[in-house]
Design a protein around this motif. Structure first.
Motif, PDB file in Angstrom:
ATOM      1  N   LEU A   5       4.605   9.389  19.457  1.00 26.44           N
ATOM      2  CA  LEU A   5       3.540   8.812  18.536  1.00 26.44           C
ATOM      3  C   LEU A   5       2.636  10.038  18.316  1.00 26.44           C
TER       4      LEU A   5
ATOM      5  N   LEU B 218       4.833   2.821  14.454  1.00 27.91           N
ATOM      6  CA  LEU B 218       4.545   3.489  15.534  1.00 27.91           C
ATOM      7  C   LEU B 218       3.080   2.910  16.116  1.00 27.91           C
ATOM      8  N   GLY B 219       2.124   2.738  15.041  1.00 23.31           N
ATOM      9  CA  GLY B 219       0.861   2.509  15.542  1.00 23.31           C
ATOM     10  C   GLY B 219       1.008   1.082  16.138  1.00 23.31           C
ATOM     11  N   MET B 220       1.837   0.004  15.175  1.00 21.42           N
ATOM     12  CA  MET B 220       2.008  -1.325  15.599  1.00 21.42           C
ATOM     13  C   MET B 220       2.641  -1.430  17.174  1.00 21.42           C
TER      14      MET B 220
ATOM     15  N   VAL C 251       3.302   3.380  10.359  1.00 21.71           N
ATOM     16  CA  VAL C 251       2.698   2.100  10.761  1.00 21.71           C
ATOM     17  C   VAL C 251       3.314   1.313  11.712  1.00 21.71           C
TER      18      VAL C 251
ATOM     19  N   MET D  63      -5.232  -0.137  24.121  1.00 23.78           N
ATOM     20  CA  MET D  63      -3.906   0.476  23.411  1.00 23.78           C
ATOM     21  C   MET D  63      -3.923  -0.236  21.954  1.00 23.78           C
ATOM     22  N   VAL D  64      -4.369  -1.596  21.947  1.00 24.97           N
ATOM     23  CA  VAL D  64      -4.442  -2.230  20.734  1.00 24.97           C
ATOM     24  C   VAL D  64      -5.247  -1.609  19.750  1.00 24.97           C
TER      25      VAL D  64
ATOM     26  N   LEU E 131       0.926  -1.159   0.094  1.00 17.89           N
ATOM     27  CA  LEU E 131      -0.192  -0.089  -0.078  1.00 17.89           C
ATOM     28  C   LEU E 131       0.661   1.124  -0.126  1.00 17.89           C
TER      29      LEU E 131
ATOM     30  N   LEU F  33       2.690   2.541   2.337  1.00 20.03           N
ATOM     31  CA  LEU F  33       2.466   3.338   3.394  1.00 20.03           C
ATOM     32  C   LEU F  33       3.966   3.717   4.158  1.00 20.03           C
TER      33      LEU F  33
ATOM     34  N   GLY G  51      -3.922   1.895  18.466  1.00 21.15           N
ATOM     35  CA  GLY G  51      -2.910   1.403  17.283  1.00 21.15           C
ATOM     36  C   GLY G  51      -3.601   0.961  15.865  1.00 21.15           C
ATOM     37  N   LEU G  52      -4.448   0.189  15.974  1.00 17.39           N
ATOM     38  CA  LEU G  52      -4.898  -0.377  14.796  1.00 17.39           C
ATOM     39  C   LEU G  52      -5.904   0.705  14.326  1.00 17.39           C
TER      40      LEU G  52
ATOM     41  N   VAL H 131      -0.061  13.031  10.436  1.00 11.81           N
ATOM     42  CA  VAL H 131      -0.684  11.943   9.283  1.00 11.81           C
ATOM     43  C   VAL H 131      -2.115  12.072   9.412  1.00 11.81           C
TER      44      VAL H 131
ATOM     45  N   ILE I 204       3.533  12.572  15.799  1.00  9.85           N
ATOM     46  CA  ILE I 204       3.725  11.981  14.419  1.00  9.85           C
ATOM     47  C   ILE I 204       2.057  11.638  13.801  1.00  9.85           C
TER      48      ILE I 204
ATOM     49  N   VAL J 103      -4.329   5.751   8.526  1.00  8.76           N
ATOM     50  CA  VAL J 103      -3.226   5.911   7.486  1.00  8.76           C
ATOM     51  C   VAL J 103      -3.398   5.395   6.071  1.00  8.76           C
ATOM     52  N   ILE J 104      -3.980   4.034   6.312  1.00 10.89           N
ATOM     53  CA  ILE J 104      -4.503   3.455   5.089  1.00 10.89           C
ATOM     54  C   ILE J 104      -5.444   4.017   4.105  1.00 10.89           C
TER      55      ILE J 104
ATOM     56  N   ILE K 207      -5.333   3.924  14.427  1.00 12.55           N
ATOM     57  CA  ILE K 207      -4.069   5.006  13.470  1.00 12.55           C
ATOM     58  C   ILE K 207      -3.889   4.476  12.237  1.00 12.55           C
ATOM     59  N   ILE K 208      -3.399   3.056  12.163  1.00 12.76           N
ATOM     60  CA  ILE K 208      -3.126   2.414  11.040  1.00 12.76           C
ATOM     61  C   ILE K 208      -4.239   2.516  10.057  1.00 12.76           C
TER      62      ILE K 208
ATOM     63  N   GLY L  80      -0.118  -2.978  23.795  1.00 15.19           N
ATOM     64  CA  GLY L  80      -1.396  -3.342  24.405  1.00 15.19           C
ATOM     65  C   GLY L  80      -1.563  -4.865  24.650  1.00 15.19           C
ATOM     66  N   LEU L  81      -1.190  -5.503  23.842  1.00 14.89           N
ATOM     67  CA  LEU L  81      -1.029  -7.107  23.735  1.00 14.89           C
ATOM     68  C   LEU L  81      -0.397  -7.538  24.866  1.00 14.89           C
TER      69      LEU L  81
ATOM     70  N   PHE M 171       1.903   0.256  19.390  1.00 17.59           N
ATOM     71  CA  PHE M 171       0.446   0.354  20.377  1.00 17.59           C
ATOM     72  C   PHE M 171       0.030  -0.861  20.499  1.00 17.59           C
ATOM     73  N   VAL M 172      -0.033  -1.711  19.612  1.00 17.42           N
ATOM     74  CA  VAL M 172      -0.874  -2.925  19.295  1.00 17.42           C
ATOM     75  C   VAL M 172       0.077  -3.794  20.024  1.00 17.42           C
TER      76      VAL M 172
END
Lengths: 310, 312
Positions: free
Chosen positions: B243, A119-121, A117, B291-292, A110, A112, B295-296, B250, B246, B302-303, B298-299, A127-128, A123-124
């Motif tokens: 985070l 940075l977002g991950m 991406v 948090m999960v 994509l 990106l 994050g998802l 975006v 940025i 962005v997509i 945000i992504i 969180g996990l 968080f994932v």
């Protein structure tokens, strides 16, 4: 002399580490022993593995701001699920490696920005990790602690581990055919695509390798510290990037050095311990890593610029 | 209407409105005022540092400031220490915070320009040093801000949080400079093609220097206000803004590839980021899941944003 440095980029990381090591031994001669070296470098092993993971990402011209959170997540999984239900634990770790590969595929397919991406991950992953282990604790699988505390002959485990990590990643990243193509993706992705290579799948492979080494890093960390927490490795993100660059890697063009990356990680780990030998306040521990990074990069600039003007 | 939808910032605002509505379905309509107020107050800090990050990102590929959290912590710490909770020292503290911002910004730029380091590495390495200086000067103390300053930072004028008003003034200033000033044109041109901008005779290096100093000044101001707002500086107070700074850029529709800025989008992104967290909160989700999902989301944004740009 300067030409020598410009041609053999590995020299600078070797010399930086040697200088720091000499300083350490001079300040604290007792560190120059099997036991002392083990203490100095023990915690450098997971950092080196994380640095190698980062190297695979930088190799394809991306940057991974989630590796610290990822390593923490792996550490949490290792300290809980892998102990209680080994099979499920192994499956979960394998799934994480696949997730990393998937992240790479998405970033490339994509188009990106990897920085956002990842940075977002982060968080994932974070969180996990919180979900699995809400407060620090857990325990390391016995075989893993045993592996991390083996006492091999002549040199301590950390030094042997560094040699093995460097050799294996050198084989994968530099010697193997696919490693060369991966560096090509970093150099000129479009050219590699025109040559008929599936760039998306190649990027996924690079990210998958990063995930694999991230998993190894988290496991090594748990084996050493025998417990985990959701932010045990949050500093690894910065350390790993710094390690790759210290080791002679470049941000663009797929120019990386696995051996250099391992050396860079060890240099950074040593920089932190050196301070305590110099009786400097631990407040400056983080700062010293930043300062060493700046110093080495300055040295590199001097050498490469002179090398270029020739 | 189609003109409106072709604006890059509209999506972040739509998303904000949707999330705002979703939260209200849970908390009831009575919470609307309080929620909007909280979003403005907490979002203001993201706006202030996000504006700075936006200017840096506009400079083009590879330009990003990773030292924002460290600069915020450093200037917040130094400012509170200088004021030492004494009354009437608010402006002294502000001056200290801005000086800290100026010094770190100049240091960052020198590393980038003189040592030719990639900005990511330069700001990263420098931030480690700033962090150490903050740790060293803070020493675990927790000095309260002067009362008048704390009242200002947590207070409101005309029903709007004061910090949001500060952020608004800054936003308008940045918008005017970008849209109407020569500096803004130079900045955008440098971001689109630095070589072409240089050949056209623009002072590209001066633009870069000003931008890196500006982002540090904004981070300094942000740290000063945040420390006053939250009753003291702590060593991890800037952490989440790495985070966030940025992400708001975006999400707000500014191109990560540089050369295109979007000030209204920063507000959309900042409000959205706060509202998402508070929505997930009000659904009673645990910290991990929250948090999960953040994050998802945000992504996902962005997509979505990227797909739009690619199709156009």
């Amino acid at each position: 002399m300067t030409r020598l440095f410009a041609r053999h980029r590995i020299l600078l990381p070797v010399i930086s580490l040697a200088v720091l090591l000499a300083l350490t031994f001079w300040l604290q001669p007792r560190a120059m022993s099997y036991f002392g070296m083990n203490l100095l470098f023990n915690l450098a092993v997971p950092i080196a593995l994380a640095t190698v993971a980062q190297m695979f990402i930088i190799k394809v011209n991306d940057i991974d701001l989630s590796i610290g959170a990822f390593v923490s997540l792996v550490a949490c999984l290792t300290a809980t699920v892998l102990v209680q239900q080994p099979l499920l634990g192994v499956l979960a770790l394998a799934a994480l490696v696949l997730a990393y590969a998937g992240m790479g595929a998405i970033v490339r397919a994509l188009e990106l920005p990897a920085i956002v991406v990842t940075l977002g991950m982060s968080f994932v992953w974070g969180g996990l990790a919180l979900f699995i282990l809400p407060s620090p604790g857990g325990e390391s699988p016995e075989w893993l602690s045993a592996l991390m505390s083996v006492k091999p002959p002549v040199l301590p485990m950390a030094v042997w581990a560094a040699a093995v990590i460097a050799a294996v990643t050198h084989l994968i990243a530099i010697r193997s055919g696919i490693g060369t193509v991966l560096r090509g993706v970093g150099g000129n992705a479009r050219a590699v695509a025109r040559a008929g290579w599936p760039v998306v799948r190649l990027t996924a492979l690079a990210y998958g390798l990063a995930g694999l080494f991230g998993v190894l890093s988290g496991m090594a960390l748990t084996g050493l510290t025998t417990s985990a927490g959701a932010d045990v490795a949050s500093r690894y993100t910065l350390l790993s990037i710094a390690g790759v660059i210290l080791g002679g890697g470049e941000f663009v063009g797929g120019r990386v050095s696995p051996t250099g990356a391992v050396l860079g990680a060890f240099t950074l780990a040593l920089a932190a311990s050196l301070l305590s030998f110099m009786r400097l306040s631990p407040d400056w521990q983080i700062g010293s890593q930043g300062a060493i990074l700046i110093l080495v990069l300055t040295a590199r600039l001097i050498f490469t610029r002179r090398g270029a003007t020739r | 209407m189609p003109a409106l939808f072709s604006r890059a910032w509209i999506w972040s605002w739509l998303a904000t409105i949707v999330v705002f509505g979703l939260t209200l379905t849970l908390t009831g309509r009575n919470g609307a005022g309080g929620l909007a107020y909280a979003a403005l107050a907490f979002g203001a800090f993201s706006v202030i540092v996000g504006l700075g990050q936006m200017l840096v990102i506009t400079l083009g590929p590879g330009n990003v400031d990773l030292s924002i959290p460290a600069v915020m912590t450093l200037s917040g710490t130094l400012a509170l220490k200088a004021m030492d909770a004494a009354p009437g020292t608010a402006f002294l503290g502000l001056a200290v915070a801005l000086l800290a911002g100026l010094a770190t910004g100049l240091a960052n730029y020198i590393l980038i320009a003189a040592l030719r380091l990639p900005p990511i590495i330069a700001t990263l390495a420098a931030s480690l040093v700033y962090q150490s200086v903050a740790i060293w000067s803070n020493r675990g103390l927790r000095i309260k801000p002067p009362e008048a300053l704390a009242d200002f930072a947590t207070g409101r004028s005309l029903g709007v949080p004061n910090v949001a008003l500060v952020a608004l003034v800054l936003s308008v200033a940045v918008w005017i400079v970008l849209e109407r000033g020569a500096f803004g044109r130079w900045l955008l041109a440098s971001g689109q093609n630095m070589r072409a901008a240089r050949l056209a005779g623009m002072p590209v290096e001066r633009v870069r220097a000003t931008t890196y100093v500006t982002v540090a000044l904004f981070a300094g101001l942000g740290g000063y206000l945040l420390a006053s707002f939250s009753g003291g500086a702590s060593l991890d107070m800037g952490q989440e803004y790495l985070l966030t700074s940025i992400a708001v850029v975006v999400i707000g529709g500014t191109s990560i590839a540089g050369g295109h800025s979007n000030v209204p989008g920063i507000w959309g992104g900042a409000l959205f980021m706060f509202l998402v967290v508070s929505m997930l909160n009000s659904y009673g989700l645990g910290a991990g899941i929250r948090m999960v999902l953040t994050g998802l989301i945000i992504i996902g944004i962005v997509i979505a944003a990227n797909g739009r740009r690619a199709r156009r």
